[in-house]
Design an enzyme around this catalytic site. Structure first.
Site, short mmCIF file in Angstrom:
data_model
loop_
_atom_site.label_atom_id
_atom_site.label_comp_id
_atom_site.label_asym_id
_atom_site.label_seq_id
_atom_site.Cartn_x
_atom_site.Cartn_y
_atom_site.Cartn_z
N ASN A 208 -36.99 1.91 -23.87
CA ASN A 208 -36.37 2.13 -22.56
C ASN A 208 -37.34 2.91 -21.67
OD1 ASN A 208 -34.84 2.99 -20.37
ND2 ASN A 208 -33.09 3.64 -21.60
N HIS B 287 -31.93 -3.88 -16.80
CA HIS B 287 -32.56 -2.66 -17.27
C HIS B 287 -32.63 -2.69 -18.80
CE1 HIS B 287 -33.63 1.34 -18.14
NE2 HIS B 287 -32.44 1.68 -18.60
N CYS C 257 -32.20 5.61 -14.59
CA CYS C 257 -32.51 4.23 -14.99
C CYS C 257 -32.18 3.21 -13.90
CB CYS C 257 -31.79 3.87 -16.29
SG CYS C 257 -32.35 4.89 -17.66
N1 ACO Z 1 -31.37 6.90 -36.90
C1 ACO Z 1 -30.45 6.87 -37.89
N2 ACO Z 1 -29.17 7.23 -37.70
C2 ACO Z 1 -28.81 7.64 -36.48
C3 ACO Z 1 -29.71 7.70 -35.41
C4 ACO Z 1 -31.04 7.33 -35.66
N3 ACO Z 1 -31.98 7.33 -34.71
N4 ACO Z 1 -29.05 8.13 -34.32
C5 ACO Z 1 -27.78 8.34 -34.68
N5 ACO Z 1 -27.63 8.04 -35.97
C6 ACO Z 1 -26.42 8.11 -36.81
C7 ACO Z 1 -25.38 9.02 -36.24
O1 ACO Z 1 -25.63 10.36 -36.61
C8 ACO Z 1 -24.12 8.49 -36.88
O2 ACO Z 1 -24.03 8.96 -38.18
P1 ACO Z 1 -22.59 9.37 -38.81
O3 ACO Z 1 -21.78 8.11 -38.76
O4 ACO Z 1 -22.95 9.85 -40.17
O5 ACO Z 1 -22.06 10.43 -37.89
C9 ACO Z 1 -24.39 7.00 -36.97
O6 ACO Z 1 -25.80 6.84 -36.82
C10 ACO Z 1 -23.69 6.19 -35.90
O7 ACO Z 1 -23.88 6.84 -34.68
P2 ACO Z 1 -23.26 6.26 -33.38
O8 ACO Z 1 -23.66 7.11 -32.23
O9 ACO Z 1 -21.79 6.01 -33.58
O10 ACO Z 1 -24.00 4.87 -33.32
P3 ACO Z 1 -23.76 3.69 -32.35
O11 ACO Z 1 -23.42 2.50 -33.12
O12 ACO Z 1 -22.87 4.07 -31.22
O13 ACO Z 1 -25.22 3.49 -31.77
C11 ACO Z 1 -26.50 3.98 -29.80
C12 ACO Z 1 -25.89 4.54 -31.08
C13 ACO Z 1 -27.58 3.00 -30.16
C14 ACO Z 1 -27.12 5.14 -29.00
C15 ACO Z 1 -25.36 3.32 -29.01
O14 ACO Z 1 -24.29 4.18 -28.81
C16 ACO Z 1 -25.81 2.82 -27.71
O15 ACO Z 1 -26.50 1.82 -27.62
N6 ACO Z 1 -25.44 3.48 -26.60
C17 ACO Z 1 -25.87 3.11 -25.31
C18 ACO Z 1 -26.74 4.16 -24.84
C19 ACO Z 1 -28.10 3.72 -24.46
O16 ACO Z 1 -28.50 2.61 -24.62
N7 ACO Z 1 -28.80 4.69 -23.92
C20 ACO Z 1 -30.11 4.45 -23.49
C21 ACO Z 1 -30.40 5.37 -22.40
S1 ACO Z 1 -29.27 5.24 -21.11
C22 ACO Z 1 -29.70 4.09 -20.13
O17 ACO Z 1 -30.83 3.80 -19.94
C23 ACO Z 1 -28.60 3.39 -19.57
#
Ligand code: ACO
Length: 332
Positions: free
Chosen positions: A289, A259, A113
């Site tokens: 993304n 990004h 990225c």
């Molecule tokens: N739909 C519904 N529920 C989901 C999904 C989905 N697509 N994905 C995960 N969940 C659930 C999980 O299983 C979890 O359930 P549980 O509590 O029963 O175990 C719950 O949602 C919470 O999961 P978390 O991973 O704790 O959620 P979080 O609030 O951290 O959000 C996210 C997840 C959006 C990925 C967040 O961590 C984030 O924004 N991370 C940054 C990573 C990113 O943006 N990556 C993009 C690519 S990297 C880059 O380009 C830099």
């Protein structure tokens, strides 16, 4: 010493719109969850047969037209940052170069990225050194064909879209106020396994081992929270370093282009740096993304809307798998 400026920007996203409702039909997720956690409402995914080079060609032609140049005769080198290569080898850059004929050098760059910022740094160096007068940087990604579209992959799959964005970097006089003022890069391989595809083509005795494919090792894996925490730390840090090196105050920047990994990350970064929301441009809501294509797509849209007029100062910042990060300060 001469300088390098951005002379044109272009983009291409596939026609096919995939809304959160469409994704709901594939896996256990919801529009509400996706919007709340990432800001994404829809993304574009390729149709059958549409390739990274197809998207890249359209983006390149638009960038070159805006720069007033002919891609077949006026480019010195092509750099393609991508994490979703068209083939195992050679790189996608060769399939893009094929579209324009000729024999100019081309290569792919793998910094995920942050690939666009890394490529801009190299394009700048190639132009400033006098090696080439014009370098094309075209980020192009087709993520959709490599995503796990079952509930098992929902944390990653809902976030990614396909697209391409291109810029022309060209030489200008040392006394021209426009140009690339600074590019600052960083990386931390220690966290390479926090966001990755664990399939290693050279790692396993038989890289085509079907057992390994069954183990879903080909799909991206992410420690979302770890990525989030590092992104919101590294992005403000690297941007501050780049601004200081460029001799520019944050308040002077007309447009901040981050990004597009997650709207929450970008809001957090803007808030941490006290940047008014009106000066940050996001499009993740529409495209998801697009990795190395995200920032040049933003640039192309800003170009289209006349936001990159003479004298405008733009700060671009990326963070991604590797981990890798970088920031560029450019005057138009
Ligand atoms: N739909 C519904 N529920 C989901 C999904 C989905 N697509 N994905 C995960 N969940 C659930 C999980 O299983 C979890 O359930 P549980 O509590 O029963 O175990 C719950 O949602 C919470 O999961 P978390 O991973 O704790 O959620 P979080 O609030 O951290 O959000 C996210 C997840 C959006 C990925 C967040 O961590 C984030 O924004 N991370 C940054 C990573 C990113 O943006 N990556 C993009 C690519 S990297 C880059 O380009 C830099």
């Amino acid at each position: 010493m001469r300088r390098a400026r951005i002379a044109g920007a272009g983009m291409c996203v596939p026609e096919r719109r995939v809304t959160n409702k469409d994704v709901e039909a594939m896996m256990d997720t919801s529009d509400e969850w996706i919007v709340q956690r990432s800001g994404i409402h829809e993304r574009r995914w390729v149709s059958d047969g549409e390739t990274p080079a197809d998207l890249a060609e359209t983006a390149t032609r638009m960038a070159c037209e805006r720069a007033g140049i002919d891609p077949s005769t006026d480019l010195g080198c092509i750099i393609v940052p991508t994490l979703s290569s068209q083939y195992e080898f050679p790189g996608t850059s060769f399939f893009l170069q094929e579209r324009f004929g000729g024999t100019i050098p081309c290569f792919d760059l793998r910094a995920q990225c942050t690939g666009f910022i890394y490529s801009l740094s190299i394009a700048n160096a190639l132009v400033v050194s006098g090696q080439y007068d014009r370098v094309l940087v075209c980020g192009t990604e087709v993520h959709s064909t490599g995503l796990d579209k079952t509930s098992e992959g929902r944390d990653v799959t809902v976030l990614f879209g396909d697209g391409a964005g291109a810029i022309v970097v060209e030489a200008t006089d040392a006394d021209d106020p426009s140009g690339v003022l600074n590019v600052t890069l960083g990386a931390q391989g220690r966290y390479a396994r926090k966001l990755w595809v664990p399939w290693g083509s050279a790692l396993f005795p038989n890289r085509l081992d079907s057992e390994k494919l069954d183990q879903r090792l080909r799909f991206p894996r992410m420690d979302g929270r770890h990525v989030f925490k590092n992104a919101v730390t590294r992005m403000p840090e690297v941007m501050s370093t780049a601004l200081e090196a460029a001799g520019v105050e944050r308040a002077e920047i007309d447009l901040f282009l981050f990004h597009q990994a997650n709207l929450r990350i970008n809001e957090y970064v803007a808030h941490a740096l006290d940047i008014p929301t009106g000066r940050v441009r996001n499009n993740i809501q529409r495209y998801g993304n697009c990795s190395a294509a995200s920032i040049p797509i933003l640039l192309s849209e800003a170009w289209d809307e006349g936001l990159l007029g003479s004298g405008r100062l733009v700060a671009m910042t990326g963070f991604g798998s590797g981990f890798s990060w970088g920031s560029a300060v450019v005057r138009f």
